[in-house]
Structure formats: C-alpha cells, structure tokens
Design a protein around this motif. Structure first.
Motif, mmCIF file in Angstrom:
data_model
loop_
_atom_site.group_PDB
_atom_site.id
_atom_site.type_symbol
_atom_site.label_atom_id
_atom_site.label_comp_id
_atom_site.label_asym_id
_atom_site.label_seq_id
_atom_site.Cartn_x
_atom_site.Cartn_y
_atom_site.Cartn_z
ATOM 1 N N TRP A 278 0.811 -1.213 0.000
ATOM 2 C CA TRP A 278 0.000 0.000 0.000
ATOM 3 C C TRP A 278 0.845 1.265 0.000
ATOM 4 O O TRP A 278 2.007 1.256 0.392
ATOM 5 C CB TRP A 278 -0.922 0.008 1.229
ATOM 6 C CG TRP A 278 -1.582 -1.305 1.451
ATOM 7 C CD1 TRP A 278 -1.289 -2.220 2.423
ATOM 8 C CD2 TRP A 278 -2.612 -1.897 0.656
ATOM 9 N NE1 TRP A 278 -2.083 -3.340 2.293
ATOM 10 C CE2 TRP A 278 -2.904 -3.162 1.218
ATOM 11 C CE3 TRP A 278 -3.336 -1.478 -0.466
ATOM 12 C CZ2 TRP A 278 -3.870 -4.017 0.702
ATOM 13 C CZ3 TRP A 278 -4.299 -2.317 -0.979
ATOM 14 C CH2 TRP A 278 -4.565 -3.563 -0.414
ATOM 15 N N GLN B 108 1.241 3.843 -6.464
ATOM 16 C CA GLN B 108 0.733 2.505 -6.158
ATOM 17 C C GLN B 108 0.983 1.512 -7.296
ATOM 18 O O GLN B 108 0.442 1.662 -8.395
ATOM 19 C CB GLN B 108 -0.776 2.580 -5.885
ATOM 20 C CG GLN B 108 -1.432 1.247 -5.561
ATOM 21 C CD GLN B 108 -0.996 0.677 -4.225
ATOM 22 O OE1 GLN B 108 -1.182 1.291 -3.196
ATOM 23 N NE2 GLN B 108 -0.390 -0.510 -4.266
ATOM 24 N N VAL C 236 -2.265 -3.628 -6.941
ATOM 25 C CA VAL C 236 -2.350 -4.550 -5.798
ATOM 26 C C VAL C 236 -2.474 -5.993 -6.270
ATOM 27 O O VAL C 236 -1.981 -6.921 -5.624
ATOM 28 C CB VAL C 236 -3.529 -4.161 -4.890
ATOM 29 C CG1 VAL C 236 -3.615 -5.117 -3.695
ATOM 30 C CG2 VAL C 236 -3.370 -2.738 -4.386
ATOM 31 N N GLU D 297 -5.741 0.078 6.095
ATOM 32 C CA GLU D 297 -5.450 -0.883 5.038
ATOM 33 C C GLU D 297 -5.826 -2.308 5.426
ATOM 34 O O GLU D 297 -5.651 -3.239 4.638
ATOM 35 C CB GLU D 297 -3.953 -0.802 4.689
ATOM 36 C CG GLU D 297 -3.532 0.562 4.186
ATOM 37 C CD GLU D 297 -2.081 0.896 4.445
ATOM 38 O OE1 GLU D 297 -1.602 1.884 3.869
ATOM 39 O OE2 GLU D 297 -1.426 0.187 5.246
ATOM 40 N N GLU E 182 -8.678 -3.971 3.188
ATOM 41 C CA GLU E 182 -8.190 -4.244 1.832
ATOM 42 C C GLU E 182 -7.190 -5.398 1.837
ATOM 43 O O GLU E 182 -7.189 -6.239 0.932
ATOM 44 C CB GLU E 182 -7.534 -2.990 1.246
ATOM 45 C CG GLU E 182 -8.517 -1.916 0.823
ATOM 46 C CD GLU E 182 -9.329 -2.342 -0.382
ATOM 47 O OE1 GLU E 182 -8.821 -2.254 -1.509
ATOM 48 O OE2 GLU E 182 -10.477 -2.792 -0.192
ATOM 49 N N SER E 183 -6.336 -5.435 2.853
ATOM 50 C CA SER E 183 -5.382 -6.540 2.944
ATOM 51 C C SER E 183 -6.100 -7.875 3.105
ATOM 52 O O SER E 183 -5.722 -8.876 2.499
ATOM 53 C CB SER E 183 -4.436 -6.315 4.135
ATOM 54 O OG SER E 183 -3.593 -5.214 3.906
ATOM 55 N N ARG F 115 -9.094 -8.556 2.062
ATOM 56 C CA ARG F 115 -9.788 -8.862 0.796
ATOM 57 C C ARG F 115 -8.830 -9.422 -0.248
ATOM 58 O O ARG F 115 -9.154 -10.370 -0.966
ATOM 59 C CB ARG F 115 -10.469 -7.597 0.269
ATOM 60 C CG ARG F 115 -11.305 -7.823 -0.983
ATOM 61 C CD ARG F 115 -12.230 -6.647 -1.211
ATOM 62 N NE ARG F 115 -11.525 -5.465 -1.627
ATOM 63 C CZ ARG F 115 -11.275 -5.140 -2.911
ATOM 64 N NH1 ARG F 115 -11.662 -5.972 -3.867
ATOM 65 N NH2 ARG F 115 -10.653 -4.035 -3.218
ATOM 66 N N PHE F 116 -7.647 -8.847 -0.345
ATOM 67 C CA PHE F 116 -6.724 -9.245 -1.404
ATOM 68 C C PHE F 116 -5.907 -10.486 -1.058
ATOM 69 O O PHE F 116 -5.502 -11.232 -1.952
ATOM 70 C CB PHE F 116 -5.772 -8.094 -1.742
ATOM 71 C CG PHE F 116 -6.316 -7.128 -2.738
ATOM 72 C CD1 PHE F 116 -6.246 -7.384 -4.096
ATOM 73 C CD2 PHE F 116 -6.926 -5.953 -2.326
ATOM 74 C CE1 PHE F 116 -6.751 -6.495 -5.018
ATOM 75 C CE2 PHE F 116 -7.441 -5.054 -3.241
ATOM 76 C CZ PHE F 116 -7.355 -5.329 -4.590
#
Length: 328
Positions: free
Chosen positions: A187, A194, A197, A223, A226-227, A229-230
C-alpha cells in the motif's frame, strides 16, 4: 547573528507529518546534538508518530501537535508553553505558516526554515528546492540545519527497537523463531505511487511457492480490510498483520525480517531504521517523488523504477527480491 553553542539550552525541532518523513530527520537531529551538546531537543510531532519519536535517542521531550487547523485557544496555549520552555532555536523542517508564526510569537530568537509560507518570520532560511529531487530527503534536512553550523557524517537511522514488545503477537502467529521472514507492504498513501495490488497478490503467491519463506503482509488500520480482501485464502505461509500492530510493534517485526518489499511508503524508512534491506518500487518520472529523494537507506537495498508502474512486472520484482534475500 552569532550562535554560541555552549549557550544553547533548548532546541525545538518541528516535523509533524507522517512517520516516514519524520524518520528521515534523525540525522538532522544527530547533527544538532553533535553541535549543541548541552542542549535539550524538544520535538513537535504528529500524535500518531510519538511512539516512534520516543525510540529516537536524540529526543529529550515530545510535544504532540497534529497537522491540521487548530483553534486560537490551542495556539495560544502552545505559545505560552514554548515561552515557558525558553527555547533558543526553532528548526521548522516541514514548511508551515502556523509554526513560522508560532515560533515568532513565542519569542524564539533563532528561527530556521524554508523561505516560503511566511518565511519572512524566520531569522535563517533557504529556498525550498525539494521539488527538484536532486538529493535524498536526509540531505535536504541536513542542508537546513547547516545554516547554524550543525552537521554530521553519520546518516544512519537508529531506533531503540524493543524486541519483547511483540512477544504475544509473535507467539499467536508462530513467527517468534522464524529465520525466513519477508515483509510485504502493498500500500501507499499516494495513488500515483501505487503498484497494482493484484501484482502484489501474484508476487506473494510466487514468493511463498518458490522460496522457503514465511510472508508477512503489513499495513495500517485503514489498510486492514483491503489486505484481508486481497490476501485472504492464500497459502498458510502468508500472515496478514495489516492493522494488527502499532508502529513500535511494526518496527520490531521488521527487525525480525530478512527483507521488506514495498511501494514508496513509510515502512521503507522504518525498515531502514530496523537495519533490513528493502526492495522498493518507484516511479522515475516525478523528481519530487523519486527514489533519489525517498529511496531506502539500509544496506543491500534495491530499487525498481519506471515511468509507468504498471510496466514493472511481477517477475522483475520477484527476481530482484530473490537476489536480495539470498544475498544474506
């Protein structure tokens, strides 16, 4: 105005923005301590950064002051506080109308900073040419304190990192005794810096598949989702610590790692404080955001940079990371 080093008792240093920028002022603080050995160094910092400021050996006192609009009553209280502390020198490292004015109203006799944002209130100033990106941020900061004869040959970034602060978290994630930890920070606070991702996700899978490592995903509270999710559902060798650590804990975790892979962001500089190498991903078409100005300072670090971040491939980052990791 002649400045007699032995007569200086209190120095105010102002850098109250994000933690990465703040850490790159450590050599400037060292220079002030080397020049004015009897002086106390009082640091004005963002409240979010104070826990790291406490680990810097050159800082004697911390004043918290968030970089935002403050009501007049708060400004008057700060001015009164600074008057009572009898500050001899103020070094304003991030240009600020507010602190140029506050330092003047506080009666601080020597006021150092950049000739912008009401620079006429300063006694010592230089032009702000950081946008040119022709030297590292550490050098820009040292350039400012040289106005009053402070300098140092030591450009390292020491932090008194406490290993035991992560004992419980390390046990929870079974990483307390690992010798093959790699940290990944996917991130950045600035979208134009960026790297995609999805590339980080592919890189994470490739790292744990092809190297004998355990991978830690790091990031702040903003973050965390998002972390999750990814990176959820990937190999059990990938541990998501985003949002689970304080900055002090993150510093201690990085000290245990063999490598950090990251965009241009604060953890790059925290890794330099922890003494571990970094593989950093940069754009090279924006001088003010270039690796020349913001690149990692720890030994064995590497930078991969192109004008379009999307042109940097997963294989390029993986191959460079493998080289740095195996060069231990």
């Amino acid at each position: 105005m002649e400045i007699k080093a032995k007569a200086i008792k209190n120095i105010l240093i102002v850098r109250n923005d994000r933690f990465g920028e703040f850490l790159l002022n450590i050599p400037a603080m060292r220079a002030l301590k080397e020049k004015f050995g009897q002086a106390r160094l009082i640091a004005v910092v963002n409240p979010d950064v104070k826990e790291l400021a406490r680990l810097i050996p050159f800082i004697d006192e911390i004043i918290e002051w968030r970089q935002k609009g403050h009501p007049l009553s708060e400004k008057l209280r700060l001015i009164s506080l600074l008057k009572n502390k009898q500050i001899d020198i103020a070094v304003i490292l991030n240009p600020s109308k507010e602190f140029n004015l506050i330092s003047w109203l506080s009666g601080i006799p020597v006021r150092i900073g950049y000739n912008r944002k009401w620079g006429f209130l300063l006694t010592h100033k230089i032009e702000d040419r950081k946008y040119l990106g022709d030297k590292h941020e550490i050098e820009y900061n040292l350039e400012l304190v040289r106005l009053i004869g402070a300098n140092t040959d030591d450009k390292t970034l020491p932090l008194a990192i406490e290993d035991d602060i992560i004992k419980n978290l390390a046990e929870e994630f079974a990483i307390q005794d690992s010798n093959n930890l790699v940290a990944l920070h996917p991130w950045t606070s600035d979208p134009i810096k960026q790297w995609p991702v999805n590339n980080f996700r592919e890189l994470a899978e490739k790292l744990v598949r092809e190297l004998d490592i355990k991978l830690i995903i790091i990031g702040g509270r903003t973050e965390s989702a998002e972390s999750e999710r990814f990176f959820s559902g990937l190999s059990g060798k990938i541990i998501n610590l985003a949002g689970k650590t304080s900055l002090r804990q993150l510093a201690a975790f990085l000290k245990k790692c063999k490598l950090l892979i990251s965009c241009d962001s604060g953890p790059v500089h925290l890794a330099s404080c922890a003494g571990i190498p970094v593989v950093a991903i940069f754009r090279n078409d924006l001088p003010e955001k270039s690796s020349r100005r913001w690149g990692p300072r720890s030994p064995r670090s590497a930078v991969i940079e192109k004008s379009k971040l999307s042109d940097i491939t997963v294989d390029e980052v993986f191959n460079r990371s493998r080289e740095v990791f195996l060069r231990r």
